[in-house]
Design a protein around this motif. Structure first.
Motif, PDB file in Angstrom:
ATOM      1  N   GLY A 272       0.794  -1.211  -0.213  1.00  0.00           N
ATOM      2  CA  GLY A 272       0.028   0.061  -0.173  1.00  0.00           C
ATOM      3  C   GLY A 272       0.830   1.233   0.061  1.00  0.00           C
ATOM      4  N   ALA A 273       0.810   2.289   1.201  1.00  0.00           N
ATOM      5  CA  ALA A 273       1.312   3.323   1.177  1.00  0.00           C
ATOM      6  C   ALA A 273       2.591   3.489   0.972  1.00  0.00           C
ATOM      7  N   LYS A 274       3.604   2.819   1.569  1.00  0.00           N
ATOM      8  CA  LYS A 274       5.048   2.956   1.539  1.00  0.00           C
ATOM      9  C   LYS A 274       5.384   2.485   0.011  1.00  0.00           C
ATOM     10  N   PRO A 275       5.245   1.229  -0.556  1.00  0.00           N
ATOM     11  CA  PRO A 275       5.644   1.110  -1.797  1.00  0.00           C
ATOM     12  C   PRO A 275       5.153   2.412  -2.800  1.00  0.00           C
ATOM     13  N   ALA A 276       3.963   2.798  -2.651  1.00  0.00           N
ATOM     14  CA  ALA A 276       3.446   3.921  -3.481  1.00  0.00           C
ATOM     15  C   ALA A 276       4.112   5.026  -3.311  1.00  0.00           C
ATOM     16  N   GLU A 277       4.624   5.432  -2.076  1.00  0.00           N
ATOM     17  CA  GLU A 277       5.432   6.557  -1.972  1.00  0.00           C
ATOM     18  C   GLU A 277       6.858   6.396  -2.401  1.00  0.00           C
ATOM     19  N   TYR A 278       7.311   5.305  -2.275  1.00  0.00           N
ATOM     20  CA  TYR A 278       8.691   5.209  -2.652  1.00  0.00           C
ATOM     21  C   TYR A 278       8.917   5.791  -4.236  1.00  0.00           C
ATOM     22  N   PHE A 279       7.811   5.576  -5.074  1.00  0.00           N
ATOM     23  CA  PHE A 279       7.939   5.661  -6.522  1.00  0.00           C
ATOM     24  C   PHE A 279       7.506   7.426  -6.628  1.00  0.00           C
ATOM     25  N   SER A 280       6.318   7.556  -5.843  1.00  0.00           N
ATOM     26  CA  SER A 280       5.684   9.065  -5.992  1.00  0.00           C
ATOM     27  C   SER A 280       6.904   9.948  -5.676  1.00  0.00           C
ATOM     28  N   ALA A 281       7.638   9.720  -4.749  1.00  0.00           N
ATOM     29  CA  ALA A 281       8.799  10.675  -4.092  1.00  0.00           C
ATOM     30  C   ALA A 281       9.703  10.970  -5.472  1.00  0.00           C
ATOM     31  N   GLN A 282      10.161   9.846  -6.010  1.00  0.00           N
ATOM     32  CA  GLN A 282      10.931   9.887  -7.385  1.00  0.00           C
ATOM     33  C   GLN A 282      10.340  10.755  -8.528  1.00  0.00           C
ATOM     34  N   LYS A 283       9.048  10.523  -8.674  1.00  0.00           N
ATOM     35  CA  LYS A 283       8.453  10.902  -9.906  1.00  0.00           C
ATOM     36  C   LYS A 283       8.047  12.457  -9.579  1.00  0.00           C
ATOM     37  N   ARG A 284       7.480  12.673  -8.612  1.00  0.00           N
ATOM     38  CA  ARG A 284       6.691  14.078  -8.384  1.00  0.00           C
ATOM     39  C   ARG A 284       7.493  15.004  -7.671  1.00  0.00           C
ATOM     40  N   PRO A 285       8.033  16.157  -8.134  1.00  0.00           N
ATOM     41  CA  PRO A 285       8.974  16.939  -7.392  1.00  0.00           C
ATOM     42  C   PRO A 285       8.244  17.512  -6.065  1.00  0.00           C
ATOM     43  N   ASP A 286       6.771  17.748  -6.153  1.00  0.00           N
ATOM     44  CA  ASP A 286       6.300  18.388  -5.014  1.00  0.00           C
ATOM     45  C   ASP A 286       5.778  17.262  -3.905  1.00  0.00           C
ATOM     46  N   TYR A 287       6.159  16.087  -3.991  1.00  0.00           N
ATOM     47  CA  TYR A 287       5.624  15.076  -3.124  1.00  0.00           C
ATOM     48  C   TYR A 287       6.486  15.226  -1.686  1.00  0.00           C
ATOM     49  N   GLN A 288       7.570  15.547  -1.733  1.00  0.00           N
ATOM     50  CA  GLN A 288       8.317  15.699  -0.247  1.00  0.00           C
ATOM     51  C   GLN A 288       7.569  16.592   0.662  1.00  0.00           C
ATOM     52  N   ALA A 289       7.247  17.650  -0.032  1.00  0.00           N
ATOM     53  CA  ALA A 289       6.507  18.751   0.728  1.00  0.00           C
ATOM     54  C   ALA A 289       5.160  18.251   1.167  1.00  0.00           C
ATOM     55  N   TYR A 290       4.568  17.530   0.283  1.00  0.00           N
ATOM     56  CA  TYR A 290       3.273  17.086   0.611  1.00  0.00           C
ATOM     57  C   TYR A 290       3.463  15.925   1.885  1.00  0.00           C
ATOM     58  N   GLN A 291       4.535  15.259   1.591  1.00  0.00           N
ATOM     59  CA  GLN A 291       4.815  14.441   2.955  1.00  0.00           C
ATOM     60  C   GLN A 291       4.906  14.937   4.180  1.00  0.00           C
ATOM     61  N   GLN A 292       5.421  16.204   4.218  1.00  0.00           N
ATOM     62  CA  GLN A 292       5.829  16.741   5.390  1.00  0.00           C
ATOM     63  C   GLN A 292       4.589  17.449   5.864  1.00  0.00           C
ATOM     64  N   SER A 293       3.559  17.910   4.832  1.00  0.00           N
ATOM     65  CA  SER A 293       2.307  18.673   5.457  1.00  0.00           C
ATOM     66  C   SER A 293       1.170  17.774   5.717  1.00  0.00           C
ATOM     67  N   THR A 294       0.959  16.546   5.286  1.00  0.00           N
ATOM     68  CA  THR A 294       0.027  15.748   5.403  1.00  0.00           C
ATOM     69  C   THR A 294       0.203  14.475   5.923  1.00  0.00           C
ATOM     70  N   ASN A 295      -0.669  13.846   6.814  1.00  0.00           N
ATOM     71  CA  ASN A 295      -0.759  12.571   7.300  1.00  0.00           C
ATOM     72  C   ASN A 295      -0.635  11.468   6.377  1.00  0.00           C
ATOM     73  N   MET A 296       0.132  10.533   6.819  1.00  0.00           N
ATOM     74  CA  MET A 296       0.406   9.417   5.531  1.00  0.00           C
ATOM     75  C   MET A 296      -0.710   8.478   5.740  1.00  0.00           C
TER      76      MET A 296
END
Length: 314
Positions: A272-296
């Motif tokens: 689920g979440a962690k595998p999806a985020e592993y690739f999203s963080a690589q593909k989407r430049p704004d994803y790290q900011a999203y991770q810092q601001s929003t609960n997983m």
């Protein structure tokens, strides 16, 4: 031992059906059906293609099979058997039909990211026999449907109590609410992707609607669907007391409660979440900011106001 270890808890839980007289028959029928289903739909295609993604077809169809077995062979009160059987049938067909459509559209010609992530796990553990591990993973999913994930359905469907318990009503309402939440989250994500495609924008982060409060509201809602089934199963489990040996009855209750842990681990850490985020963080430049601001996983208020994409997004 490293190859069979993931299977052991599920095989052990499957054996429990032999010691529950009211459930033994439907446990047998479900077990044989799940093994046949996974052999044909998951194991053989995975062996031929080297891709584990076929689990996405076999697992939900296996849930639908639990529903069919419950409706056809369980010996409990008819209205209770009908409700829980239809719930499983609906959950399974909803996901299974969607997976079959993806297969027909050719999406299964490439391994899904969550299963690519599983290969990374194997590499870290030094496992090189991926063909064998693919078969083990497929069987784990199959035995999950044989054992733990069938617990709520079979416990509820074999209850002999004619009285409606408040927890059963609460469980049903919670199930409906969780399903609505999951459907809304999926619809919001789809609408966002369509709007970004219309605007010719790529690699954007979906942070609209429910996705502003959780990075994976659909997974959280799916977890709550299973928690709702557990809540509804508690009165039925109590009704089983005295019809099975005490140890068996206690293990049946523990197994039913353990479904929550299994689904949480699966939806957060496993596929689920962690595998999806592993690739999203690589593909989407704004994803790290999203991770810092929003609960997983668990919904909560945004910690930082995020810029919303331009244009209509819902």
């Amino acid at each position: 031992m490293i190859f069979i270890a993931p299977l052991l808890p599920f095989v052990g839980a499957s054996i429990l059906w032999f010691f529950v007289p009211d459930i033994c028959q439907i446990g047998w029928i479900n077990g044989v059906g799940q093994l046949l289903l996974f052999t044909l739909v998951v194991c053989i295609p995975a062996w031929r293609t080297g891709r584990l993604s076929y689990v996405d077809i076999g697992w939900p169809l296996g849930l639908a099979l639990i529903g069919l077995v419950t409706l056809s062979f369980a010996q409990g009160v008819s209205w209770r058997r009908m409700i829980i059987g239809m719930a499983y049938l609906f959950m399974g067909l909803r996901m299974g039909v969607g997976a079959l459509r993806m297969w027909h559209a050719g999406h299964f010609k490439k391994e899904f990211p969550r299963y690519q992530y599983q290969r990374l796990r194997w590499e870290r553990k030094g496992i090189t026999n991926t063909q064998l591990m693919i078969q083990v993973e497929a069987l784990v999913q199959g035995f999950a449907n044989i054992s733990f994930l069938a617990f709520p359905a079979f416990v509820i469907a074999t209850s002999r109590s004619e009285q409606v318990h408040p927890l059963e009503i609460l469980g049903l309402l919670l199930w409906l609410a969780a399903f609505v939440m999951e459907s809304v989250a999926d619809a919001q994500k789809l609408a966002f992707l369509r709007e970004m495609k219309r605007q010719n924008q790529t690699r954007k982060v979906c942070n609209v609607g429910l996705w502003r409060y959780s990075r994976h509201p659909n997974y959280f809602a799916e977890w709550m669907v299973w928690n709702a089934l557990i809540v509804a199963a508690i009165p039925a489990w109590l009704d089983h007391q005295g019809r099975s040996p005490l140890v068996t009855w206690v293990l049946l209750g523990i197994g039913t409660l353990y479904v929550s842990r299994i689904m949480y681990t699966t939806l957060v850490h496993y596929t689920g979440a962690k595998p999806a985020e592993y690739f999203s963080a690589q593909k989407r430049p704004d994803y790290q900011a999203y991770q810092q601001s929003t609960n997983m996983f668990f919904p909560g208020p945004s910690r930082v106001d995020q810029p919303r994409p331009q244009g209509k997004s819902t």
